[in-house]
Motif scaffolding. Structure first.
Motif, PDB file in Angstrom:
ATOM      1  N   SER A   1       0.831  -1.198   0.000  1.00  0.00           N
ATOM      2  CA  SER A   1       0.000   0.000   0.000  1.00  0.00           C
ATOM      3  C   SER A   1       0.868   1.251   0.000  1.00  0.00           C
ATOM      4  N   ARG A   2       1.939   1.227   0.802  1.00  0.00           N
ATOM      5  CA  ARG A   2       2.833   2.382   0.869  1.00  0.00           C
ATOM      6  C   ARG A   2       3.596   2.577  -0.437  1.00  0.00           C
ATOM      7  N   VAL A   3       3.983   1.462  -1.049  1.00  0.00           N
ATOM      8  CA  VAL A   3       4.653   1.549  -2.344  1.00  0.00           C
ATOM      9  C   VAL A   3       3.721   2.183  -3.373  1.00  0.00           C
ATOM     10  N   MET A   4       2.478   1.724  -3.425  1.00  0.00           N
ATOM     11  CA  MET A   4       1.529   2.241  -4.402  1.00  0.00           C
ATOM     12  C   MET A   4       1.189   3.706  -4.136  1.00  0.00           C
ATOM     13  N   ASN A   5       1.174   4.076  -2.867  1.00  0.00           N
ATOM     14  CA  ASN A   5       0.949   5.477  -2.530  1.00  0.00           C
ATOM     15  C   ASN A   5       2.059   6.350  -3.107  1.00  0.00           C
ATOM     16  N   LEU A   6       3.288   5.905  -2.938  1.00  0.00           N
ATOM     17  CA  LEU A   6       4.434   6.632  -3.498  1.00  0.00           C
ATOM     18  C   LEU A   6       4.337   6.702  -5.019  1.00  0.00           C
ATOM     19  N   VAL A   7       4.036   5.582  -5.650  1.00  0.00           N
ATOM     20  CA  VAL A   7       3.943   5.537  -7.108  1.00  0.00           C
ATOM     21  C   VAL A   7       2.849   6.477  -7.605  1.00  0.00           C
ATOM     22  N   GLY A   8       1.690   6.441  -6.949  1.00  0.00           N
ATOM     23  CA  GLY A   8       0.581   7.299  -7.368  1.00  0.00           C
ATOM     24  C   GLY A   8       0.895   8.772  -7.247  1.00  0.00           C
ATOM     25  N   ARG A   9       1.554   9.140  -6.156  1.00  0.00           N
ATOM     26  CA  ARG A   9       1.896  10.548  -5.961  1.00  0.00           C
ATOM     27  C   ARG A   9       2.950  10.999  -6.973  1.00  0.00           C
ATOM     28  N   TYR A  10       3.921  10.145  -7.228  1.00  0.00           N
ATOM     29  CA  TYR A  10       4.938  10.492  -8.222  1.00  0.00           C
ATOM     30  C   TYR A  10       4.303  10.695  -9.597  1.00  0.00           C
TER      31      TYR A  10
ATOM     32  N   ARG B   1      -5.571   3.706  -6.416  1.00  0.00           N
ATOM     33  CA  ARG B   1      -6.638   2.758  -6.085  1.00  0.00           C
ATOM     34  C   ARG B   1      -6.069   1.505  -5.421  1.00  0.00           C
ATOM     35  N   ARG B   2      -4.937   1.015  -5.933  1.00  0.00           N
ATOM     36  CA  ARG B   2      -4.313  -0.166  -5.344  1.00  0.00           C
ATOM     37  C   ARG B   2      -3.827   0.127  -3.930  1.00  0.00           C
ATOM     38  N   ALA B   3      -3.337   1.338  -3.676  1.00  0.00           N
ATOM     39  CA  ALA B   3      -2.896   1.705  -2.333  1.00  0.00           C
ATOM     40  C   ALA B   3      -4.047   1.625  -1.342  1.00  0.00           C
ATOM     41  N   ILE B   4      -5.209   2.125  -1.733  1.00  0.00           N
ATOM     42  CA  ILE B   4      -6.381   2.099  -0.858  1.00  0.00           C
ATOM     43  C   ILE B   4      -6.856   0.667  -0.639  1.00  0.00           C
TER      44      ILE B   4
ATOM     45  N   ALA C   1      -4.850   2.959   4.534  1.00  0.00           N
ATOM     46  CA  ALA C   1      -5.849   3.170   3.482  1.00  0.00           C
ATOM     47  C   ALA C   1      -6.193   4.653   3.355  1.00  0.00           C
ATOM     48  N   ALA C   2      -6.314   5.345   4.492  1.00  0.00           N
ATOM     49  CA  ALA C   2      -6.649   6.768   4.465  1.00  0.00           C
ATOM     50  C   ALA C   2      -5.545   7.584   3.816  1.00  0.00           C
ATOM     51  N   SER C   3      -4.295   7.197   4.021  1.00  0.00           N
ATOM     52  CA  SER C   3      -3.198   7.877   3.348  1.00  0.00           C
ATOM     53  C   SER C   3      -3.325   7.719   1.836  1.00  0.00           C
TER      54      SER C   3
END
Length: 413
Positions: free
Chosen positions: A162-171, A186-189, A201-203
């Motif tokens: 989830s944290r990896v996908m959050n980073l990828v999405g923001r980048y 979406r995958r991060a959530i 999930a909230a992040s």
């Protein structure tokens, strides 16, 4: 969007019984932008749309609708440059058996460290280094989730991914690759939910909100931010800084969406909530790995000034930048400073405010400072290019520094 925008604006204007000149006057604009929009011209600034929506008493989203797709260039550099990342993020799917990864058991601790290191690079605006690392990071996260099929280890692997996908999405949001960014967000959530970790999930929701605001989906951004705030609202006693920072960050995302959608009262309420969370944290909370949070009184105050700029009140932005204690660098030793990203976004807002207030020298100083502080980040900022063009329209003689900034923004190529 241009055809639908033209028709919507005509319909709403005529329903008020106004001429183009009367609408322009009420929106604080010249009549030229109104005429161009109603003639179907594209490239309308969000500030212009917000001013028109405010004058008409509607949401900004009411003016916009999806238009027919435009032709895509045959040679899109990012399609080539991001090929490895695209393959890792959206792997091919067939009906054959999927095999678990071979080799040694994945090292979740190492995966978390890699994610943290790349998050640090992101906040430092070192995008070139991140781009080459993210495909490897995604595959490592996918392997970990595939390896651990149950229990606490699987939950930990899901949170790590989830944290990896959050980073990828923001980048990807930062470099305006929005469709891919949506997949990652979406995958991060989903991974945070599957792991039962509401804050993770909230992040991810926070990242999704930023993407939705960038793509002018204001209603959805506000709705999911507020709904998620209800889920992760901190308890009156005993809440952690992580909880306050996550909740406060969502409040800022909700406010950003509301103010752009001509909902000033909702934005004001969300800014108040963010301020409450920032006061509870006390100083900038930095937890890049767990919940992607750099949140505190300084960040909350900087973001609040965006609302004045969007409402067209440039003078208040300039005045408050000199008066607000949270914005004075001498106080940051106590309060903690903003992230490089947030600090430079504030500089861009201040530069635009100086242009609108007539201080071109101060505006150029802010642009140049942002360019020096984060050159890779700076060249991706459309608002920097818009502000620079406004400066050059009013000042024909350019200094060497101005030419260097313009060249970096790709305006003199």
């Amino acid at each position: 969007m241009s055809d639908e925008l033209a028709e919507n604006l005509k319909r709403l204007r005529r329903a008020k019984g106004w001429s183009q000149e009367q609408l322009a006057h009420r929106a604080g604009l010249s009549v030229g932008p109104v005429r161009k929009i109603e003639q179907g011209h594209s490239g309308v600034r969000m500030e212009t749309l917000h001013g028109l929506a405010r004058a008409l008493g509607v949401r900004t989203s009411d003016l916009m609708a999806a238009g027919p797709p435009q032709p895509v260039p045959h040679e899109d550099p990012n399609s080539r440059n991001l090929r490895a990342l695209r393959i890792a993020l959206t792997p091919a799917l067939g009906l054959g058996r999927t095999h678990a990864p071979a080799g040694d058991e994945p090292d979740l601790r190492r995966l978390r460290r890699m994610t943290h290191d790349n998050s640090v690079l992101y906040f430092a605006d070192t995008y070139a280094s991140i781009a080459s690392e993210l495909p490897v990071l995604i595959r490592a996260a996918d392997d970990a989730v595939a390896w651990f099929d149950s229990g606490d280890a699987r939950a930990a692997a899901l949170v790590a991914r989830s944290r990896v996908m959050n980073l990828v999405g923001r980048y990807l949001t930062q470099i305006r690759q929005y469709d891919l960014a949506h997949v990652a967000a979406r995958r991060a959530i989903e991974d945070g939910r599957a792991a039962g970790d509401d804050l993770a999930a909230a992040s991810g929701v926070g990242g999704m909100c930023w993407l939705l605001v960038r793509t002018e989906r204001f209603d959805e951004a506000e709705d999911i931010a507020v709904a998620t705030m209800d889920v992760v609202e901190p308890k009156i006693m005993g809440a952690s800084d992580d909880q306050y920072a996550t909740w406060g960050g969502l409040a800022m995302e909700a406010a950003a969406a509301a103010v752009r959608n001509n909902r000033p009262d909702a934005a004001k309420a969300m800014r108040k909530a963010a301020g409450t969370a920032a006061k509870a944290v006390g100083r900038t909370h930095r937890n890049l790995l767990r919940h992607w949070s750099m949140f505190g009184p300084v960040t909350a105050t900087m973001k609040e000034l965006e609302d004045f700029m969007i409402a067209g009140d440039a003078r208040s932005v300039v005045r408050k930048s000199g008066e607000e204690p949270n914005l004075q660098e001498k106080n940051w030793k106590k309060l903690g400073g903003p992230s490089t990203n947030d600090g430079n976004r504030y500089r861009l807002d201040l530069a635009r405010a100086h242009v609108r207030s007539g201080d071109l020298t101060a505006a150029m100083e802010e642009l140049a400072a942002a360019d020096r502080a984060a050159p890779e980040w700076f060249r991706h900022q459309a608002s920097a290019a818009v502000t620079f063009e406004e400066i050059t329209k009013k000042r024909r003689t350019l200094t060497t520094e101005m030419r260097e900034v313009g060249t970096h923004l790709g305006l003199f190529l």
